[in-house]
Enzyme design. Structure first.
Site, PDB file in Angstrom:
ATOM      1  N   HIS A 127       0.807  -1.230   0.000  1.00  0.00           N
ATOM      2  CA  HIS A 127       0.000   0.000   0.000  1.00  0.00           C
ATOM      3  C   HIS A 127       0.838   1.278   0.000  1.00  0.00           C
ATOM      4  O   HIS A 127       0.779   2.114   0.885  1.00  0.00           O
ATOM      5  CB  HIS A 127      -1.107   0.011   1.053  1.00  0.00           C
ATOM      6  CG  HIS A 127      -0.750  -0.363   2.453  1.00  0.00           C
ATOM      7  ND1 HIS A 127       0.167   0.314   3.187  1.00  0.00           N
ATOM      8  CD2 HIS A 127      -1.228  -1.328   3.256  1.00  0.00           C
ATOM      9  CE1 HIS A 127       0.246  -0.220   4.377  1.00  0.00           C
ATOM     10  NE2 HIS A 127      -0.571  -1.218   4.454  1.00  0.00           N
ATOM     11  N   HIS A 155      -3.319  -9.634  15.111  1.00  0.00           N
ATOM     12  CA  HIS A 155      -3.573  -8.399  14.354  1.00  0.00           C
ATOM     13  C   HIS A 155      -4.501  -8.715  13.193  1.00  0.00           C
ATOM     14  O   HIS A 155      -4.305  -9.693  12.471  1.00  0.00           O
ATOM     15  CB  HIS A 155      -2.223  -7.862  13.844  1.00  0.00           C
ATOM     16  CG  HIS A 155      -2.287  -6.586  13.078  1.00  0.00           C
ATOM     17  ND1 HIS A 155      -3.299  -5.664  13.195  1.00  0.00           N
ATOM     18  CD2 HIS A 155      -1.412  -6.058  12.161  1.00  0.00           C
ATOM     19  CE1 HIS A 155      -3.063  -4.639  12.388  1.00  0.00           C
ATOM     20  NE2 HIS A 155      -1.936  -4.858  11.750  1.00  0.00           N
ATOM     21  N   GLU A 170      -5.144  -6.903  10.369  1.00  0.00           N
ATOM     22  CA  GLU A 170      -4.825  -6.498   8.990  1.00  0.00           C
ATOM     23  C   GLU A 170      -4.622  -7.746   8.129  1.00  0.00           C
ATOM     24  O   GLU A 170      -4.060  -8.747   8.579  1.00  0.00           O
ATOM     25  CB  GLU A 170      -3.589  -5.584   8.957  1.00  0.00           C
ATOM     26  CG  GLU A 170      -3.497  -4.860   7.628  1.00  0.00           C
ATOM     27  CD  GLU A 170      -2.532  -3.665   7.618  1.00  0.00           C
ATOM     28  OE1 GLU A 170      -1.776  -3.483   8.586  1.00  0.00           O
ATOM     29  OE2 GLU A 170      -2.549  -2.931   6.619  1.00  0.00           O
ATOM     30  N   ASP A 211      -2.818  -8.877   5.828  1.00  0.00           N
ATOM     31  CA  ASP A 211      -1.577  -9.606   5.561  1.00  0.00           C
ATOM     32  C   ASP A 211      -1.359 -10.699   6.622  1.00  0.00           C
ATOM     33  O   ASP A 211      -0.567 -11.615   6.407  1.00  0.00           O
ATOM     34  CB  ASP A 211      -0.360  -8.666   5.480  1.00  0.00           C
ATOM     35  CG  ASP A 211      -0.299  -7.628   6.574  1.00  0.00           C
ATOM     36  OD1 ASP A 211      -1.333  -7.306   7.165  1.00  0.00           O
ATOM     37  OD2 ASP A 211       0.814  -7.137   6.846  1.00  0.00           O
ATOM     38  N   HIS A 267       0.175  -2.187  15.266  1.00  0.00           N
ATOM     39  CA  HIS A 267       0.026  -1.103  14.344  1.00  0.00           C
ATOM     40  C   HIS A 267      -1.419  -0.583  14.217  1.00  0.00           C
ATOM     41  O   HIS A 267      -1.649   0.519  13.730  1.00  0.00           O
ATOM     42  CB  HIS A 267       0.574  -1.636  12.999  1.00  0.00           C
ATOM     43  CG  HIS A 267       0.154  -1.017  11.751  1.00  0.00           C
ATOM     44  ND1 HIS A 267      -0.350  -1.688  10.683  1.00  0.00           N
ATOM     45  CD2 HIS A 267       0.178   0.290  11.389  1.00  0.00           C
ATOM     46  CE1 HIS A 267      -0.614  -0.864   9.699  1.00  0.00           C
ATOM     47  NE2 HIS A 267      -0.309   0.340  10.088  1.00  0.00           N
ATOM     48  N   ASP A 318       3.411  -6.923  14.042  1.00  0.00           N
ATOM     49  CA  ASP A 318       4.093  -5.928  13.205  1.00  0.00           C
ATOM     50  C   ASP A 318       5.311  -5.289  13.890  1.00  0.00           C
ATOM     51  O   ASP A 318       6.269  -4.898  13.200  1.00  0.00           O
ATOM     52  CB  ASP A 318       3.124  -4.806  12.825  1.00  0.00           C
ATOM     53  CG  ASP A 318       2.222  -5.160  11.646  1.00  0.00           C
ATOM     54  OD1 ASP A 318       2.546  -6.100  10.909  1.00  0.00           O
ATOM     55  OD2 ASP A 318       1.198  -4.479  11.471  1.00  0.00           O
ATOM     56  N   TYR A 327      10.793   0.215   7.983  1.00  0.00           N
ATOM     57  CA  TYR A 327       9.481  -0.274   8.428  1.00  0.00           C
ATOM     58  C   TYR A 327       8.918   0.643   9.518  1.00  0.00           C
ATOM     59  O   TYR A 327       7.750   1.043   9.480  1.00  0.00           O
ATOM     60  CB  TYR A 327       9.617  -1.708   8.958  1.00  0.00           C
ATOM     61  CG  TYR A 327       8.304  -2.372   9.218  1.00  0.00           C
ATOM     62  CD1 TYR A 327       7.655  -3.105   8.223  1.00  0.00           C
ATOM     63  CD2 TYR A 327       7.675  -2.253  10.448  1.00  0.00           C
ATOM     64  CE1 TYR A 327       6.436  -3.695   8.450  1.00  0.00           C
ATOM     65  CE2 TYR A 327       6.453  -2.839  10.688  1.00  0.00           C
ATOM     66  CZ  TYR A 327       5.837  -3.566   9.682  1.00  0.00           C
ATOM     67  OH  TYR A 327       4.614  -4.145   9.920  1.00  0.00           O
ATOM     68  N   HIS A 379       6.782  -9.922  10.105  1.00  0.00           N
ATOM     69  CA  HIS A 379       7.406  -9.651   8.805  1.00  0.00           C
ATOM     70  C   HIS A 379       8.922  -9.765   8.958  1.00  0.00           C
ATOM     71  O   HIS A 379       9.499  -9.202   9.899  1.00  0.00           O
ATOM     72  CB  HIS A 379       7.112  -8.225   8.320  1.00  0.00           C
ATOM     73  CG  HIS A 379       5.673  -7.938   8.070  1.00  0.00           C
ATOM     74  ND1 HIS A 379       4.979  -8.461   6.991  1.00  0.00           N
ATOM     75  CD2 HIS A 379       4.783  -7.177   8.741  1.00  0.00           C
ATOM     76  CE1 HIS A 379       3.726  -8.019   7.027  1.00  0.00           C
ATOM     77  NE2 HIS A 379       3.590  -7.254   8.079  1.00  0.00           N
TER      78      HIS A 379
HETATM   79 FE1  FEO Z   1      -0.455  -3.994  10.199  1.00  0.00          FE
HETATM   80 FE2  FEO Z   1       1.605  -6.446   8.838  1.00  0.00          FE
HETATM   81  O1  FEO Z   1      -0.022  -5.518   9.182  1.00  0.00           O
END
Ligand code: FEO
Length: 393
Positions: free
Chosen positions: A24, A78, A80, A82, A144, A163, A191, A222
């Site tokens: 994004h 989380h 989100e 991903d 996040h 995250d 990041y 990640h």
């Molecule tokens: Fe806030 Fe890796 O998603």
């Protein structure tokens, strides 16, 4: 696909997104990973999942360890997508699994997937016994999203913070010390600058909440798992959360016919004459997400645009919109530019700096047409003055 046992009984079963180049708007030139972890105990726990298109990769790794139908708990740190993007599909294979998540996590998962799964909502300090281990949960809101939380595995001294401490980097290696500090730090800083920057206060709270835990390994959602450079990355997060930067300068600019570039170069010369290194970032050749890493690390930020149609160049508008959203604090700002008539860009840039509560100790340089030698000498002087201001901080 092979899982990686990161601690006895704890497996990395994530997916590697080698081809990802845009997250994004964040330029992910090294790709990324979505890290899911499988804990094998009397109860079997999957912590987070992967983006939907890497579900098969995650599943093949899980199957190397256990039949997915045996999963008892799915911890969603989380919402989100991903990390939640494969929840529906894994639950089809593990129909008895209960989802462990934060109160906001439950809301967010319901909002995203419109399913009334078997939820167990946890808050900070809650625990879940899974046999030989008792998992602990720590809510880390806004690191996040409002729902974010961390899962701690005391027996392995292992923190799974989602995250936080992540990096967008796709590698065959799983651990920081297999890659080296320089690249791991570069990607962790990028990041932080692009994902976590607005939430320094919440990061401080999260670090406080986690400070009582005995941590030997941090496995984010990640990139690389921290074990070799753990103290270094924790220290970096402490600094970044306090908006601490380095005593150096960043010059971000775009130019139409070269005048604003000349001003940028003269400012750089003035800064360097006083011993302050200045990084030059032309918006035509640098991605704004890379420039944010420089903003994270630089206390003095000089921003320049010529005036076009009574405003700044669109590239600068995009950069400043992005910058405003990420909300870096405690910076010294300086605006500059050139114009034929009008000359509004410099004032617009200064307005954004003031909105961010940056110090703007000197009026911006705004020169008409093409700067001559005398004007450039004056600009060099301004650069040197800014260096003195920076050194006196
Ligand atoms: Fe806030 Fe890796 O998603």
């Amino acid at each position: 696909m092979k899982p990686v046992e990161i601690k006895p009984g704890v497996y990395w079963v994530g997916g590697i997104d080698w081809d990802l180049r845009n997250f994004h708007g964040y330029l992910t030139q090294r790709g990324s990973t979505y890290n899911a972890y499988l804990i094998i105990d009397e109860k079997i726990v999957l912590v987070d999942t992967v983006k939907h298109y890497l579900f098969d990769e995650m599943l093949s790794r899980i199957r190397e360890v256990v039949d997915p139908s045996q999963i008892n708990y799915l911890v969603s740190n989380h919402v989100e997508m991903d990390h939640s993007g494969s929840i529906s599909r894994i639950l089809e294979l593990a129909p008895r699994a209960r989802i462990i998540t934060s109160p906001q996590g439950q809301k967010g998962l319901r909002g995203h997937f419109k399913r009334d799964w078997d939820f167990q909502v946890v808050k900070s300090g809650d625990t879940l016994n899974i046999g030989h281990r008792t998992l602990q949960f720590v809510l880390t809101p806004m690191v996040h999203w409002p729902d974010s939380m961390a899962t701690y595995v005391p027996r392995e001294k292992l923190l799974l913070p989602n995250d936080a401490f992540g990096q967008h980097i796709a590698t065959a290696e799983r651990f920081d010390d297999e890659i080296g500090w320089d690249i791991a730090y570069e990607e962790a800083a990028k990041y932080y600058a692009n994902i976590v920057f607005p939430y320094g206060e919440q990061v401080k709270k999260a670090l406080d909440a986690l400070s009582g835990l005995d941590i030997e390994m941090v496995a984010p959602s990640h990139g690389l798992i921290w074990r070799g450079f753990l103290s270094q990355i924790l220290e970096a997060y402490q600094r970044w959360a306090k908006n601490e930067s380095e005593r150096k300068a960043l010059i971000v600019y775009d130019t139409m016919w070269g005048s604003t570039k000349r001003i940028a170069s003269a400012l750089q010369e003035g800064l360097e004459a006083e011993g302050v290194p200045a990084t030059m970032r032309n918006l035509k050749t640098n991605h704004i997400s890379d420039i944010m890493t420089d903003v994270l690390l630089s206390q003095l930020v000089l921003v320049g645009s010529p005036t076009l149609n009574n405003g700044m160049l669109p590239t600068m508008g995009a950069f400043l919109t992005y910058l405003r959203g990420l909300c870096p604090k405690n910076r010294i700002g300086f605006a500059f530019g050139s114009y034929g008539w009008g000359g509004q860009a410099v004032g617009e840039i200064e307005r954004v700096m003031r909105e961010l509560n940056w110090q703007v100790p000197l009026s911006g340089v705004n020169l008409q047409w093409v700067p001559d030698d005398e004007e450039l000498d004056e600009v060099r002087e301004q650069g040197s003055k800014l260096a003195e201001i920076l050194k006196s901080e």
